[in-house]
Design a protein around this motif. Sequence first.
Motif, PDB file in Angstrom:
ATOM      1  N   GLN A 386       0.713  -1.318  -0.153  1.00  0.00           N
ATOM      2  CA  GLN A 386      -0.011  -0.026  -0.017  1.00  0.00           C
ATOM      3  C   GLN A 386       0.876   1.368  -0.031  1.00  0.00           C
ATOM      4  O   GLN A 386       0.455   2.358  -0.608  1.00  0.00           O
ATOM      5  CB  GLN A 386      -0.877  -0.229   1.202  1.00  0.00           C
ATOM      6  CG  GLN A 386      -2.070  -1.101   1.159  1.00  0.00           C
ATOM      7  CD  GLN A 386      -2.858  -1.093   2.335  1.00  0.00           C
ATOM      8  OE1 GLN A 386      -2.188  -1.022   3.440  1.00  0.00           O
ATOM      9  NE2 GLN A 386      -4.162  -1.782   2.141  1.00  0.00           N
ATOM     10  N   GLN A 387       2.043   1.273   0.778  1.00  0.00           N
ATOM     11  CA  GLN A 387       2.905   2.286   0.884  1.00  0.00           C
ATOM     12  C   GLN A 387       3.444   2.486  -0.526  1.00  0.00           C
ATOM     13  O   GLN A 387       3.668   3.822  -1.227  1.00  0.00           O
ATOM     14  CB  GLN A 387       3.956   1.995   1.583  1.00  0.00           C
ATOM     15  CG  GLN A 387       3.664   2.298   3.244  1.00  0.00           C
ATOM     16  CD  GLN A 387       4.697   2.052   4.139  1.00  0.00           C
ATOM     17  OE1 GLN A 387       5.825   2.500   3.986  1.00  0.00           O
ATOM     18  NE2 GLN A 387       4.506   0.983   5.224  1.00  0.00           N
ATOM     19  N   LYS A 389       2.084   1.427  -3.396  1.00  0.00           N
ATOM     20  CA  LYS A 389       1.170   1.530  -4.308  1.00  0.00           C
ATOM     21  C   LYS A 389       1.519   0.111  -5.558  1.00  0.00           C
ATOM     22  O   LYS A 389       1.475   0.616  -6.857  1.00  0.00           O
ATOM     23  CB  LYS A 389       1.001   2.827  -5.142  1.00  0.00           C
ATOM     24  CG  LYS A 389       0.321   3.759  -3.991  1.00  0.00           C
ATOM     25  CD  LYS A 389      -0.113   4.991  -4.734  1.00  0.00           C
ATOM     26  CE  LYS A 389      -0.369   6.024  -3.711  1.00  0.00           C
ATOM     27  NZ  LYS A 389      -1.370   5.862  -2.664  1.00  0.00           N
ATOM     28  N   TYR A 390       1.880  -0.868  -5.268  1.00  0.00           N
ATOM     29  CA  TYR A 390       2.209  -1.803  -6.076  1.00  0.00           C
ATOM     30  C   TYR A 390       1.796  -3.321  -5.415  1.00  0.00           C
ATOM     31  O   TYR A 390       2.166  -3.633  -4.143  1.00  0.00           O
ATOM     32  CB  TYR A 390       3.825  -1.828  -6.037  1.00  0.00           C
ATOM     33  CG  TYR A 390       4.353  -2.933  -7.099  1.00  0.00           C
ATOM     34  CD1 TYR A 390       4.272  -2.698  -8.385  1.00  0.00           C
ATOM     35  CD2 TYR A 390       4.985  -4.043  -6.659  1.00  0.00           C
ATOM     36  CE1 TYR A 390       4.891  -3.519  -9.242  1.00  0.00           C
ATOM     37  CE2 TYR A 390       5.561  -5.173  -7.623  1.00  0.00           C
ATOM     38  CZ  TYR A 390       5.355  -4.711  -9.128  1.00  0.00           C
ATOM     39  OH  TYR A 390       5.942  -5.556  -9.759  1.00  0.00           O
ATOM     40  N   GLU A 392      -0.881  -4.609  -4.438  1.00  0.00           N
ATOM     41  CA  GLU A 392      -1.961  -4.413  -3.322  1.00  0.00           C
ATOM     42  C   GLU A 392      -2.784  -5.621  -3.550  1.00  0.00           C
ATOM     43  O   GLU A 392      -3.039  -6.275  -2.571  1.00  0.00           O
ATOM     44  CB  GLU A 392      -2.589  -3.165  -3.163  1.00  0.00           C
ATOM     45  CG  GLU A 392      -1.439  -1.926  -3.024  1.00  0.00           C
ATOM     46  CD  GLU A 392      -2.128  -0.543  -3.070  1.00  0.00           C
ATOM     47  OE1 GLU A 392      -3.053  -0.486  -2.404  1.00  0.00           O
ATOM     48  OE2 GLU A 392      -2.038   0.032  -4.034  1.00  0.00           O
TER      49      GLU A 392
END
Length: 407
Positions: A386-387, A389-390, A392
């Motif tokens: 999530q940090q 953005k990959y 997820e």
Amino acid sequence: MLRRLSVIITTALLWQFSCSLTLADSQKPKQPDKFPPSPLEKITPDPLLLPLVDPQKLTPAQLQQLAPQIDQLNEAAAAQLEAGNRVAAFEIWNRELRLRRLYGSLPEVQALSRVGAIAFNQNEREEVQYITQRLQTIQQQTLSQPLIDLQLLRSLGEAYQKVRSPQLALEIYDRVLATVRQQKDTAAIVDTLKTMGEVHLAWFDYPKAAATYQELLSLATANGDHLNEVAYLQQLAYIYEQAKEPQQSINILSKLAKTYVSDNNTTPLPKLKLAIAANYQLLAKENPSLLAEAFKNYQDAYTTAWELQQYVDAGEALQQLIALYRSQGQIDDALQTSQILIEAQTKAGNFYGMMQAYDQMGQIYLERKQNPQALAAFQKGLELAQQLKYDESYFAQQIEKLSKANL
């Protein structure tokens, strides 16, 4: 009547057969000459020479006076090429090259080398052939002389390289090498071997490149030339890696590692240990007993990298160890190493590596049917995903599957 008809039919058939042969012959593509006559051998006097005496009788003063005009031909040819007039450009260059003969073999070879490089880059195949033929003629003339002109031979070798004729270049360098060996000129021997090694490498002839750099290494060691000794070891390590010769790679990398240790230069050691371990892993496919050496060197790479705070290299070594442990069914060792890997990736600030490590840990727990631990690992991975953005959705799916399985 029948006899006359038979003659007519026979004559007609022969005429038809003859016509067929003629037609077939006319339809065969004519084999053109591979190359038309070389423009470098043109006999017609050059306009620049018409006001002068016999070209063979030009005085040094006349040659000096003529030189700027020949230089202008080179400039004019370059201008034509830049304007897109390739045919005109090489016509002018050929004229320049014919005139360069007046100044002796060395200036001519240097000019042939320059124009040859341009011709090759412009994909002017015939021009490259003309220049190569002329270089071979000069070579024959040079080698027929009682005294070897080393400067001219080296220029010939360089010119052959420019027109991409490595075998012809190496023939020249072999002759140079034999001469400087007779003269016991160590510096010239080293320079020639370096040039030959570069040619072998440029044409991916790794066995001959290896033999050349091994000789250079021996010379450097014998002469106490430590700096070049290290450089040749590095070059050999690259050659054996490209040649896919793991045992030779191990031998050279091990020597290089000892050299770095004796120099108190430990910075390159983790990468060297990684490379040694990878080569042992390759050899272990044929000889499984060597897998222990792969483990040992990966562990050495990890511990050395950790001590040097090279956490990226430490992470690479740990990743390889985990894969080996899993392949050998050593799952507990793989899990313990995964924990260390997460720490290494954290210290390296490699969030993507941390995410992958949690995923790997989750997969190992799944293999062991330890679903709660797997779920915890995937949840950590999701937080990182999530940090970043990959990936997820991937971690969300893993968590969803485990959550349903626990219901």
